[in-house]
Structures are given as C-alpha cells and as structure tokens.
Design an enzyme around this catalytic site. Structure first.
Site, PDB file in Angstrom:
ATOM      1  N   ASN A 157       0.808  -1.237   0.000  1.00 30.45           N
ATOM      2  CA  ASN A 157       0.000   0.000   0.000  1.00 30.45           C
ATOM      3  C   ASN A 157       0.833   1.276   0.000  1.00 30.45           C
ATOM      4  O   ASN A 157       0.420   2.280  -0.566  1.00 30.45           O
ATOM      5  CB  ASN A 157      -1.028  -0.017   1.139  1.00 30.45           C
ATOM      6  CG  ASN A 157      -0.412  -0.159   2.494  1.00 30.45           C
ATOM      7  OD1 ASN A 157       0.741  -0.555   2.644  1.00 30.45           O
ATOM      8  ND2 ASN A 157      -1.169   0.165   3.522  1.00 30.45           N
ATOM      9  N   GLU A 256       4.166  -4.230  12.391  1.00 32.92           N
ATOM     10  CA  GLU A 256       3.145  -3.197  12.146  1.00 32.92           C
ATOM     11  C   GLU A 256       2.005  -3.908  11.445  1.00 32.92           C
ATOM     12  O   GLU A 256       2.096  -4.217  10.257  1.00 32.92           O
ATOM     13  CB  GLU A 256       3.697  -2.092  11.244  1.00 32.92           C
ATOM     14  CG  GLU A 256       4.833  -1.308  11.833  1.00 32.92           C
ATOM     15  CD  GLU A 256       4.440  -0.446  13.025  1.00 32.92           C
ATOM     16  OE1 GLU A 256       3.222  -0.331  13.306  1.00 32.92           O
ATOM     17  OE2 GLU A 256       5.343   0.090  13.661  1.00 32.92           O
ATOM     18  N   CYS A 290      -3.472   1.135   6.903  1.00 30.96           N
ATOM     19  CA  CYS A 290      -3.830   0.485   8.172  1.00 30.96           C
ATOM     20  C   CYS A 290      -4.299   1.507   9.197  1.00 30.96           C
ATOM     21  O   CYS A 290      -4.915   1.155  10.193  1.00 30.96           O
ATOM     22  CB  CYS A 290      -2.681  -0.348   8.703  1.00 30.96           C
ATOM     23  SG  CYS A 290      -1.146   0.547   8.679  1.00 30.96           S
ATOM     24  N   GLU A 464       7.968   2.668  14.770  1.00 35.16           N
ATOM     25  CA  GLU A 464       8.809   3.082  13.649  1.00 35.16           C
ATOM     26  C   GLU A 464       8.799   4.605  13.587  1.00 35.16           C
ATOM     27  O   GLU A 464       7.763   5.229  13.765  1.00 35.16           O
ATOM     28  CB  GLU A 464       8.273   2.501  12.344  1.00 35.16           C
ATOM     29  CG  GLU A 464       8.355   0.980  12.326  1.00 35.16           C
ATOM     30  CD  GLU A 464       8.111   0.383  10.944  1.00 35.16           C
ATOM     31  OE1 GLU A 464       7.122   0.760  10.301  1.00 35.16           O
ATOM     32  OE2 GLU A 464       8.930  -0.464  10.528  1.00 35.16           O
TER      33      GLU A 464
END
Ligand code: ADP
Length: 483
Positions: A157, A256, A290, A464
């Site tokens: 994505n 993640e 997400c 992150e």
C-alpha cells in the site's frame, strides 16, 4: 508508448544482491491495477537467492557496524537527496504499480524520503550511559550495538515508505538489511536499492529479493540463526505466522499489523474540521491504509448532517487511473482486494446499512470500486470488526461518550484512533481511554517521521520513526567495570 517505458531505465528488475541486479532465471509479472496492463517482468526470487543475500549481509555486517556513524549518516542523506531529485519518476512508478494518484505518490516520496533524512540525523546520536554502581564497587557502562542482519518484509500500500521506514533506521543503527517487497509492488524497492548504490552504500549492506512466493524467500531466512531481526508491515494473520517462526531462533521482531481505527465525532466538534479530517483519514491512499478510519462514529444529534455532507464530498470524487489529470482516487490493488471490499459492503447493506453514495464495484479494466458512504451501519456488520481497506466510509450513530469509547475499544486491534471535540477535558479523557498506539485529536492525518508509529494489542509490536525507531535495530550491551 506505455507510461512505464519513460522510467524503466531507473528500475532494476533482477534480484538485488551485492550492490547489483542479477539477471533473472524465472520471472513474475507486475501489472498496473488501473488498466491491467503488464508493466514488466521481475525476477522471481528463490530460497537460494535469499540465502546468498544473507551470506553477503553476514560478510559485511561487522564492517558496516564499524563504519563511522557520520559516514552512515552521509550515505542516508545522499540517498534522500537522489530520491527527492527523482520525485517525478518514483511517483509515477508507484502510481503505475500500486494505483494511487500522482499527487499522493509525490506525497509518499516526500514522506517516505523523510525517513532517510530523519535517520541520517539519528545515526550520529546513538547514546549510551555510564554510572557508578550504588555500592561504589563498580562502574556501569551501557552501549547500544546494531542487532545484526535484518529481514524487512513490506506491503504494497505504501511501496516506498513502508520500506524506507525500516531501511532508514536499520542502516543508521549499523545493521545490514534484506528486503522482501510485496509481490504486487516490487519495483519501488528495487528502484530504491539502485538509489542507495548511487549514494555509495557498500555492496552487500542492502539486498532486495522480490518474489511471487513470499514464504519461499522468508522461511529459510527466519530459520537461519545468522539472521537477527525481522521487521514486518502487513496483515495480522501473516504477522502471527512470522512471530511463530521467529520464536525458533528467538529473533528480535517489529510488527506493524492491521488496524480498525475508530473516528469519533462528538456533538461539540467543529463540523467543517471533522469532515475534512474524515476525508483525509478515510480517503487517503484510497482507504488502503492500516490507519484508515474504519468505523466513523458520529453523535446522533449531528449524524444526519454529517452523513449527507460527507456523501456529497465522497460522491464528487473522480475515480480513474492515478496518472490521469483530475483523478482524485485510483483503483484497488487487485481483484481479491476489490472483491473483499464488495463483500463487506454487501454484508453491511444486508444487515441494514443505508447507502448514501456509491456501493458498487465499477466494471473493468482495472480494479475500481465506487467511493462509498454507508450510514446507520449496525455494529453487527462484519466491517465493524474487519479492516475495509478501500474507499468505503461506514458511519455508526452513538449517544454517549461512555458508549462510544467502549465501542471504539471493542476490537482486538489498537493502531490509530481519531476524535473531534472542542472540549479540552474530554480531549484529555478520551485520548487516555482509547486503546490505540496513536491518537489524532482534531486531526485526520497522524503519520509523521518524527513521531513513533506503532500499535498496541494485535496491531503490533514496536515503533517506527521518531527517536524510538532506531532502537528497534539496537541491542543494549552492559559492560561491568571495576572501580
Ligand atoms: P495483504 O493481505 O495486505 O497483501 P500480507 O500480510 O499478505 O498483506 O502481505 C504483506 C507482506 O507479507 C508482503 O510482502 C507479502 O508478500 C508477505 N507475505 C505474505 N504471506 C507471507 C508468509 N506466509 N510469509 C512471509 N511473508 C508473507
């Protein structure tokens, strides 16, 4: 001429090992999701390729760890500069392989590139600690050492940013990295590998192994005790599989995973701001994020107005191939994803949701779905629990803060959450009550390279970006000294 032909010279298509692209023996196809056109064929990486990449990584790991932080920083900075110089080419590449609009792809070059610049600045600030022991008999020296060779598995994505967000901190920390990009979008990572080579990254420090069979590449690496870390962005389902494999060699992991973000509009919200925020939180990247607003809860006293104004905005979006001028939103990544969105919409409508705009797949070529607003969605609909990952805004009514916070938290996920209010007490109370790794207060976009991105519950492990991001790639070492 295919748009792709304009940029193909910048994109290696072999497996990238030891600073060069190796000619492929077998290949797989990469297609434009907006047209179905074949862009190119890419090397279909194998277990043997993956292990050769690990051999290279191990060969240079100690030299890379010993490279002056200033030198690692300079390479990251040069890679950022080259990437930014190539904004148009890399943006077009992402649009062609993933489908997002050119405007969004340019935004991703800026955002994804920022992780290289940010971590070039962090590379020279890896701290440590020195203290006398309380008993006065010894001294405590604490240092941070690179974890070692890293496997980075990335999704489709955000073909650039999901890679640079891992490669930036890993290289800054002194780790070598092997990237396994998503099979739908392998080209952007290969183009980035080429940029790193031009920026002077030593051979072997970064490898990219594309492939049509992910686990054929990743399983042998995960089973090899020389690998010291796996960092993954993708579905919770695959994340769990990787965690199980990581257990066997007690690998460091960063995960993640999926989200199911609530987006709450309280009765005292600034409606204009909330609508703009909902557009961003829902429609960014065509809903394929997400962090996307998956459940939009609107107080029942303003729900009607909010729903009709959101439907007006979403219904006006122009759908089409992302590189065409005037297009606001592109296709979904592939047929499977479009069918999954269509099935979730059908299920919600069957349960009683009201279609305010859209609601249907658009005939091909390309994997398009109408930008959609559903109102009065019952909380029993599947999309209340499952990630939509498409251009579908689902609106749920609520009457009390207590009820909406409980509903928002009633999910195994905990990545992003958003809410709109003008009441400061409520802002503090609700931001603390929401079970999420990231909370946007009166904001629909929260990602920032300088902030820690990460989830709680089944949305993941670790952070992150920010000053936290580099620690995912550092081990703590304590040295005991006598006085
Ligand atoms: P999505 O469902 O959004 O495609 P996935 O979690 O399936 O997300 O994919 C994210 C990344 O994980 C991709 O690079 C994909 O190739 C990889 N992947 C998928 N299945 C596996 C697996 N069993 N082992 C390792 N990597 C996998």
């Amino acid at each position: 001429m295919l748009e792709y032909d304009r940029i193909s010279g910048l994109i290696p298509t072999g497996v990238w090992i030891d600073g060069r692209s190796e000619p492929a023996t077998t290949t797989f196809e990469v297609r434009n999701p907006a047209t179905g056109e074949l862009l190119t064929e890419v090397a279909d990486g194998t277990a043997a390729d993956a292990l050769r990449a690990l051999d290279s990584a191990c060969r240079v790991q100690s030299a890379w760890a010993a490279t002056a932080p200033r030198e690692r920083s300079a390479i990251l900075r040069r890679a950022w500069e080259i990437l930014i110089d190539r904004t148009e080419e890399i943006a077009l590449l992402m649009t062609l392989e993933m489908g997002k609009t050119l405007a969004e792809a340019r935004g991703e070059v800026a955002y994804g590139g920022e992780f290289l610049r940010w971590f070039s600045e962090e590379a020279v600030r890896i701290g440590g600690r020195y203290t006398d022991s309380p008993a006065g008999t010894g001294r405590i020296l604490v240092t941070q050492r690179p974890v070692g060779p890293v496997l980075a598995i990335t999704p489709w994505n955000f073909p650039l940013a999901m890679g640079s967000r891992k490669i930036g901190p890993a290289l800054a920390a002194g780790c070598t990295v092997i990237v396994k990009p998503a099979e739908d979008t392998p080209l952007t990572m290969l183009a980035l590998a080429q940029i790193f080579a031009e920026a002077g990254l030593p051979e072997g420090v970064l490898s990219v192994i594309p492939g049509s069979d992910a686990s054929a590449i990743t399983a042998p690496l995960l089973a090899d005790p020389r690998l010291r870390k796996v960092t993954f962005t993708g579905s919770t389902r695959v994340g769990k599989l990787l965690l199980k494999q990581a257990a066997d060699t007690v690998l460091r992991t960063s995960m993640e995973l999926g989200g199911n973000a609530p987006f709450i509009v309280f009765e005292d919200a600034d409606l204009e701001q909330a609508l703009a925020g909902a557009m961003a939180a829902k429609m960014r990247n065509g809903g394929e994020a997400c962090t996307a607003a998956n459940r939009i809860y609107v107080h029942n006293s303003i729900r009607e107005e909010f729903a009709s104004r959101l439907a007006e905005k979403i219904g006006a979006l122009r759908v089409g191939p992302g590189h065409e001028p005037g297009v606001d939103t592109g296709p979904l990544i592939n047929e499977r994803q479009r069918n999954s969105v269509a099935a979730l919409v059908e299920d919600a409508v069957a349960a009683g949701a009201v279609v305010r705009t859209g609601g249907k797949a658009i005939d091909g070529p390309g994997w398009f779905f109408q930008p959609t607003v559903l109102d009065e969605v019952p909380r029993t609909a599947r999309m209340h629990r499952e990630e939509i990952f498409g251009p579908v805004a689902a609106i749920y009514g609520f009457d009390s803060e207590e009820d909406v916070v409980a509903a928002a938290n009633d999910t195994e996920y905990g990545l992003a959450a958003y809410f709109y209010t003008r009441d400061l007490d409520r802002a503090l109370r609700v931001s603390s009550a929401l079970e999420a790794g990231m909370v946007g207060v009166n904001r629909g976009v929260i990602s920032d390279p300088a902030a820690p991105f990460g989830g709680v519950k089944q949305s993941g492990l670790g952070s992150e970006g920010g000053s936290e991001g580099i620690h995912e790639y550092l081990d703590t070492k304590y040295v005991a000294l006598t006085r």
